[in-house]
Design a protein around this motif. Sequence first.
Motif: not given
Ligand code: NAD
Length: 360
Positions: A43-45, A74-76, A130-133, A172-174
């Motif tokens: 997971t991430d920080d 983050g992406e980096a 997954p935790t993001t949209l 909800r925290t996104l």
């Molecule tokens: P990410 O994973 O960096 O998440 C975005 C930010 O939101 C991060 O800072 C993360 O720490 C934070 N975060 C995550 N969940 C959270 C939550 N529930 N509450 C609060 N903060 C939260 O980025 P992303 O937008 O989810 O994904 C982008 C990446 O996905 C890119 O690297 C892209 O290339 C890749 N991608 C891959 C595919 C595939 O088919 N494999 C398809 C589309 C995108």
Amino acid sequence: IEWMIETATKRYPLLLGDGAARELPSLLRSLACPPGTKLFIITDDTVAPLYLDEVRATLAAAEYDVYAYIIPSGEAAKSFDNYYACQTAAIKCGLDRRSVIVALGGGVVGDLAGFVAATYMRGIRYIQMPTTLLAHDSAVGGKVAINHPLGKNMIGAFHQPEAVVYDTSFLRTLPERELRSGFAEVIKHALIRDRRFYDWLRAEIKTLADLRGEKLAYCIEKGIDIKASVVREDEKETGVRAHLNFGHTLGHALESELGYGALTHGEAVAVGMLFAVFVSERFYGRSFAEHRLADWFAGYGFPVSLPAAVQTRRLLEKMKGDKKAYAGTVRMVLLCEIGDVEVVELEDDNLLTWLDEFSR
Ligand code: NAD
Ligand code: ZN
């Protein structure tokens, strides 16, 4: 909601809804992962302080042997260094071929952890949480990768997860910017495949504030449905799967050229989609002006033009290195109609002219 994702090589369940994470232990048992199995959560920080304890506790209560490794957010972070650090941690924790990696986070964690799973001991199982949209897209379909400074997602694999567990209460925290980023892929899914869904988005999602509750859930369901149907037809991207790269030829070039993380993935893809439409109009000699797509995107707060600092010639070079390009010829996904796209080969001279015109 539970549904099955099908590809040519694998079928796996997807659990979607508020509280889906609580189903993890029973899901694991149904996947032949008995209690005692080593689970390695990556997971991430940002996500860790929010949800790691909860997920860890659910799993530990079901007597799984749980480890966690936290990368920077983050992406980096989708880098070789973090990939290597995850492998080191996995070896130190004694993960074996029966162990399961759990990717708890957005697309960055999903892509990185999936690639760790694809290559650890030549491939072990993993679960996407997954935790993001945005991750409605990245968590489905089995493409996993890390970035190279010279190009986005250049090192990776096709490795399907055992399951996707999408607990929408985590959204909800996104932050708003990340909601917007993920919405770009929702728009993409509508534009490439589903005119009716596009019309629905135009009518129902006037601003980002509309993206909650049932409407948000509908966007996620439709997005996953479209993604899954494309992947079912073409798992390894020999055909229609390339359509999912709509907006990504320029989008990926921008991400790598500006430095990973300067724009969110969705912001880069939004500009990339507008450029793809711009090229489509010139290539097919037709107009999408009536749709006022740039205004529509701007209304959500997406950037709608190239950042001033960026050099079009350098973007073209990056686009030529894209995975869809063959022998240095750029292949872009163009919009034929709303809901219908195709892949077209483009000449460098034309592309550079259009990039210059688009940047004005
Ligand atoms: P990410 O994973 O960096 O998440 C975005 C930010 O939101 C991060 O800072 C993360 O720490 C934070 N975060 C995550 N969940 C959270 C939550 N529930 N509450 C609060 N903060 C939260 O980025 P992303 O937008 O989810 O994904 C982008 C990446 O996905 C890119 O690297 C892209 O290339 C890749 N991608 C891959 C595919 C595939 O088919 N494999 C398809 C589309 C995108
Ligand atoms: Zn994308």
